[in-house]
Design a protein around this motif. Structure first.
Motif, PDB file in Angstrom:
ATOM      1  N   ALA A 131      18.045  47.291 -24.731  1.00 15.76           N
ATOM      2  CA  ALA A 131      19.486  46.925 -25.064  1.00 15.76           C
ATOM      3  C   ALA A 131      19.433  45.487 -25.437  1.00 15.76           C
ATOM      4  O   ALA A 131      20.186  45.039 -26.185  1.00 15.76           O
ATOM      5  N   ASP A 132      18.501  44.612 -25.000  1.00 14.58           N
ATOM      6  CA  ASP A 132      18.533  43.152 -25.223  1.00 14.58           C
ATOM      7  C   ASP A 132      17.867  42.727 -26.622  1.00 14.58           C
ATOM      8  O   ASP A 132      17.971  41.746 -26.919  1.00 14.58           O
ATOM      9  N   PHE A 133      17.300  43.558 -27.134  1.00 19.96           N
ATOM     10  CA  PHE A 133      16.441  43.430 -28.274  1.00 19.96           C
ATOM     11  C   PHE A 133      17.171  42.880 -29.503  1.00 19.96           C
ATOM     12  O   PHE A 133      16.845  41.823 -30.146  1.00 19.96           O
ATOM     13  N   ASP A 134      18.215  43.365 -29.812  1.00 16.56           N
ATOM     14  CA  ASP A 134      19.138  42.788 -30.988  1.00 16.56           C
ATOM     15  C   ASP A 134      19.197  41.414 -30.829  1.00 16.56           C
ATOM     16  O   ASP A 134      19.205  40.603 -31.686  1.00 16.56           O
ATOM     17  N   GLY A 135      19.806  41.230 -29.585  1.00 15.56           N
ATOM     18  CA  GLY A 135      20.328  39.761 -29.300  1.00 15.56           C
ATOM     19  C   GLY A 135      19.186  38.871 -29.297  1.00 15.56           C
ATOM     20  O   GLY A 135      19.361  37.552 -29.670  1.00 15.56           O
ATOM     21  N   LEU A 136      17.967  39.275 -28.683  1.00 14.78           N
ATOM     22  CA  LEU A 136      16.826  38.307 -28.374  1.00 14.78           C
ATOM     23  C   LEU A 136      16.362  38.052 -30.000  1.00 14.78           C
ATOM     24  O   LEU A 136      16.115  36.857 -29.980  1.00 14.78           O
ATOM     25  N   ILE A 137      16.193  39.079 -30.847  1.00 15.99           N
ATOM     26  CA  ILE A 137      15.790  38.667 -32.114  1.00 15.99           C
ATOM     27  C   ILE A 137      16.820  37.855 -32.688  1.00 15.99           C
ATOM     28  O   ILE A 137      16.132  37.030 -33.574  1.00 15.99           O
ATOM     29  N   ALA A 138      18.109  38.272 -32.722  1.00 21.63           N
ATOM     30  CA  ALA A 138      18.882  37.121 -33.462  1.00 21.63           C
ATOM     31  C   ALA A 138      18.691  35.691 -33.108  1.00 21.63           C
ATOM     32  O   ALA A 138      19.023  34.842 -33.900  1.00 21.63           O
ATOM     33  N   THR A 139      18.635  35.710 -31.739  1.00 25.79           N
ATOM     34  CA  THR A 139      18.405  34.169 -31.088  1.00 25.79           C
ATOM     35  C   THR A 139      17.406  33.107 -31.610  1.00 25.79           C
ATOM     36  O   THR A 139      17.477  32.280 -32.310  1.00 25.79           O
ATOM     37  N   PHE A 140      16.057  33.902 -31.825  1.00 28.50           N
ATOM     38  CA  PHE A 140      14.942  33.188 -32.347  1.00 28.50           C
ATOM     39  C   PHE A 140      15.095  32.969 -33.852  1.00 28.50           C
ATOM     40  O   PHE A 140      14.711  31.982 -34.348  1.00 28.50           O
ATOM     41  N   LYS A 141      15.759  33.972 -34.458  1.00 24.60           N
ATOM     42  CA  LYS A 141      15.838  34.041 -36.061  1.00 24.60           C
ATOM     43  C   LYS A 141      16.838  32.823 -36.328  1.00 24.60           C
ATOM     44  O   LYS A 141      16.679  31.910 -37.345  1.00 24.60           O
ATOM     45  N   GLU A 142      17.988  32.856 -35.513  1.00 24.16           N
ATOM     46  CA  GLU A 142      18.872  31.686 -35.955  1.00 24.16           C
ATOM     47  C   GLU A 142      18.422  30.504 -35.526  1.00 24.16           C
ATOM     48  O   GLU A 142      18.615  29.515 -36.327  1.00 24.16           O
ATOM     49  N   ALA A 143      17.668  30.180 -34.543  1.00 25.85           N
ATOM     50  CA  ALA A 143      16.823  28.921 -34.145  1.00 25.85           C
ATOM     51  C   ALA A 143      16.096  28.406 -35.180  1.00 25.85           C
ATOM     52  O   ALA A 143      15.978  27.270 -35.451  1.00 25.85           O
ATOM     53  N   VAL A 144      15.370  29.287 -35.847  1.00 28.78           N
ATOM     54  CA  VAL A 144      14.269  28.981 -36.843  1.00 28.78           C
ATOM     55  C   VAL A 144      14.844  28.839 -38.244  1.00 28.78           C
ATOM     56  O   VAL A 144      14.726  27.813 -38.864  1.00 28.78           O
ATOM     57  N   GLY A 145      15.899  29.692 -38.422  1.00 30.86           N
ATOM     58  CA  GLY A 145      16.700  29.521 -39.833  1.00 30.86           C
ATOM     59  C   GLY A 145      15.558  29.841 -40.931  1.00 30.86           C
ATOM     60  O   GLY A 145      14.707  30.736 -40.980  1.00 30.86           O
ATOM     61  N   ASN A 146      15.795  28.955 -42.006  1.00 30.18           N
ATOM     62  CA  ASN A 146      14.993  29.046 -43.131  1.00 30.18           C
ATOM     63  C   ASN A 146      14.094  27.971 -43.196  1.00 30.18           C
ATOM     64  O   ASN A 146      13.334  27.546 -44.477  1.00 30.18           O
ATOM     65  N   THR A 147      13.688  27.324 -42.087  1.00 22.69           N
ATOM     66  CA  THR A 147      12.795  26.083 -42.057  1.00 22.69           C
ATOM     67  C   THR A 147      11.332  26.493 -41.783  1.00 22.69           C
ATOM     68  O   THR A 147      10.316  25.636 -41.927  1.00 22.69           O
ATOM     69  N   ALA A 148      11.014  27.780 -41.274  1.00 21.44           N
ATOM     70  CA  ALA A 148       9.839  28.174 -41.242  1.00 21.44           C
ATOM     71  C   ALA A 148       9.641  29.672 -41.574  1.00 21.44           C
ATOM     72  O   ALA A 148      10.547  30.262 -41.162  1.00 21.44           O
ATOM     73  N   HIS A 149       8.404  30.169 -41.759  1.00 18.90           N
ATOM     74  CA  HIS A 149       8.308  31.615 -42.202  1.00 18.90           C
ATOM     75  C   HIS A 149       6.945  32.251 -41.977  1.00 18.90           C
ATOM     76  O   HIS A 149       7.122  33.281 -41.938  1.00 18.90           O
ATOM     77  N   MET A 150       6.164  31.477 -41.201  1.00 14.06           N
ATOM     78  CA  MET A 150       4.889  32.242 -40.547  1.00 14.06           C
ATOM     79  C   MET A 150       4.994  32.645 -39.400  1.00 14.06           C
ATOM     80  O   MET A 150       6.051  32.009 -38.506  1.00 14.06           O
ATOM     81  N   ASP A 151       4.182  33.635 -38.909  1.00 16.23           N
ATOM     82  CA  ASP A 151       4.387  34.158 -37.615  1.00 16.23           C
ATOM     83  C   ASP A 151       4.286  33.118 -36.444  1.00 16.23           C
ATOM     84  O   ASP A 151       4.717  33.347 -35.444  1.00 16.23           O
ATOM     85  N   GLY A 152       3.224  32.254 -36.665  1.00 17.52           N
ATOM     86  CA  GLY A 152       2.829  31.160 -35.702  1.00 17.52           C
ATOM     87  C   GLY A 152       4.102  30.545 -35.563  1.00 17.52           C
ATOM     88  O   GLY A 152       4.446  29.916 -34.228  1.00 17.52           O
ATOM     89  N   ALA A 153       5.061  30.290 -36.363  1.00 20.37           N
ATOM     90  CA  ALA A 153       6.319  29.510 -35.943  1.00 20.37           C
ATOM     91  C   ALA A 153       7.231  29.940 -34.928  1.00 20.37           C
ATOM     92  O   ALA A 153       7.730  29.167 -34.016  1.00 20.37           O
ATOM     93  N   PHE A 154       7.325  31.007 -34.869  1.00 15.37           N
ATOM     94  CA  PHE A 154       8.265  32.122 -33.872  1.00 15.37           C
ATOM     95  C   PHE A 154       7.124  32.134 -32.636  1.00 15.37           C
ATOM     96  O   PHE A 154       7.704  31.716 -31.708  1.00 15.37           O
ATOM     97  N   ASP A 155       5.860  32.309 -32.745  1.00 16.46           N
ATOM     98  CA  ASP A 155       5.176  32.365 -31.375  1.00 16.46           C
ATOM     99  C   ASP A 155       4.964  31.097 -30.562  1.00 16.46           C
ATOM    100  O   ASP A 155       4.900  31.164 -29.441  1.00 16.46           O
ATOM    101  N   LYS A 156       4.998  29.945 -31.366  1.00 11.10           N
ATOM    102  CA  LYS A 156       4.585  28.712 -30.747  1.00 11.10           C
ATOM    103  C   LYS A 156       6.307  28.578 -29.989  1.00 11.10           C
ATOM    104  O   LYS A 156       6.092  27.544 -29.029  1.00 11.10           O
ATOM    105  N   LEU A 157       7.413  29.034 -30.498  1.00 17.06           N
ATOM    106  CA  LEU A 157       8.373  28.958 -29.706  1.00 17.06           C
ATOM    107  C   LEU A 157       8.380  29.450 -28.399  1.00 17.06           C
ATOM    108  O   LEU A 157       8.690  28.935 -27.178  1.00 17.06           O
ATOM    109  N   PHE A 158       7.856  30.581 -28.262  1.00 21.51           N
ATOM    110  CA  PHE A 158       7.506  31.291 -27.069  1.00 21.51           C
ATOM    111  C   PHE A 158       6.568  30.698 -26.245  1.00 21.51           C
ATOM    112  O   PHE A 158       6.783  30.567 -24.986  1.00 21.51           O
ATOM    113  N   CYS A 159       5.665  30.086 -26.824  1.00 25.28           N
ATOM    114  CA  CYS A 159       4.588  29.206 -25.901  1.00 25.28           C
ATOM    115  C   CYS A 159       5.367  28.089 -25.257  1.00 25.28           C
ATOM    116  O   CYS A 159       5.065  27.831 -24.341  1.00 25.28           O
ATOM    117  N   ARG A 160       6.132  27.514 -25.907  1.00 24.64           N
ATOM    118  CA  ARG A 160       6.689  26.344 -25.498  1.00 24.64           C
ATOM    119  C   ARG A 160       7.838  26.584 -24.329  1.00 24.64           C
ATOM    120  O   ARG A 160       8.133  25.736 -23.482  1.00 24.64           O
TER     121      ARG A 160
END
Length: 306
Positions: free
Chosen positions: A239-268
């Motif tokens: 039930a949390d998935f749509d919100g979680l996905i929207a949150t990190f996609k909104e944060a990244v926006g169109n500034t990065a498009h590689m998988d590592g850009a997302f995963d390094k958010l999670f690492c940090r």
């Protein structure tokens, strides 16, 4: 029922931190690997798409592989080395060198300069799985290679190569998922978050973790719920998935498009010193966007913080 060749588990990537000169931050990397192991994640890999396996030099490949294998020489932990290259000879040489360091599990991606024909696909697996019978191989089935391997094709490849043991599939398509379990039941199929809730009712799938890695205990709860096929527990978390996905996609926006850009958010989220930069020419996420992501998690999804 056929018993899959690889154990059922959570499979997680280890991102690579780079300093301002794009040199390997060994201490931060070791700390990150140790943190995942201490958090109950026992199957780890380097050099997938999130781990920038497509970008590293041969020197970087060797250095990071050696450190990774050193940190994962622990009872109960299984380490896997990713292989991404347009060149099959380069892939073979990387297997040889990593094998000399002690690696026995590898993650294959198809060469993507040109989409492989059926004959070329057969050659690729013969020259990897067939060439190294004492090693185990997982295939990373992603569209970046230009070709998605079907469940039927996996069944044929698995019959030809007993050391092809698993696959990674980022899909929630029911037809495609069903084919994996019906046509290649001898392989352990690792499925990402959204598809996992569906796939666990079709077969004993593994869990390929990505955005749920911000909270490892809750991710382990999700994996256990899938193993037990517990619909109420699965529904509570999904039930949390749509919100979680929207949150990190909104944060990244169109500034990065590689998988590592997302995963390094999670690492940090776990380590505020983990750098967000990617190897050039690719762009990572800015510190400001990370802070927005973290603040949004804190405000909207506090249960998914560590």
């Amino acid at each position: 029922m056929t018993t899959p060749r690889y154990r059922r588990c959570i499979l997680a990537t280890c991102c690579v931190p780079w300093d301002e000169r794009f040199e390997f931050e060994e201490d931060i990397f070791r700390r990150s690997v140790r943190h995942q192991i201490a958090s109950g994640i026992r199957d780890l890999y380097i050099f997938g798409t999130a781990g920038e396996g497509y970008a590293v030099t041969e020197t970087q490949f060797d250095t990071i592989t050696r450190v990774f294998l050193d940190e994962t020489r622990i009872d109960g932990v299984q380490a896997m080395v990713g292989l991404i290259s347009h060149s099959l000879p380069t892939i073979i040489e990387r297997i040889e060198r990593a094998r000399d360091m002690g690696a026995r599990r590898f993650q294959l991606s198809l060469p993507s300069w040109g989409v492989l024909s059926d004959a070329e696909l057969k050659t690729f697996f013969r020259e990897t799985c067939g060439r190294f019978p004492d090693c185990e191989f997982l295939h990373y089935n992603l569209m970046r290679s230009g070709r998605i391997i079907t469940g039927t094709e996996y069944g044929v490849l698995a019959a030809e190569h007993e050391n092809l043991v698993a696959t990674k599939n980022s899909t929630a398509d029911i037809t495609r998922l069903q084919s994996l379990f019906t046509d290649a039941p001898q392989l352990r199929h690792f499925i990402t978050e959204v598809g996992f809730a569906k796939a666990c009712h079709m077969g004993d799938c593994g869990f390929l973790i990505s955005f749920l890695s911000t909270n490892f205990p809750r991710a382990l709860d999700y994996f256990r719920a899938g193993c037990e096929r517990a619909p109420a527990a699965l529904a509570t978390i999904t039930a949390d998935f749509d919100g979680l996905i929207a949150t990190f996609k909104e944060a990244v926006g169109n500034t990065a498009h590689m998988d590592g850009a997302f995963d390094k958010l999670f690492c940090r989220i776990h380590d505020p010193e983990f750098p967000l930069r990617l190897l050039p020419p690719y762009e990572g996420v800015s510190n400001e966007r990370f802070e927005r992501y973290r603040d949004q998690l804190r405000s909207l999804h506090p249960l998914w913080l560590p």
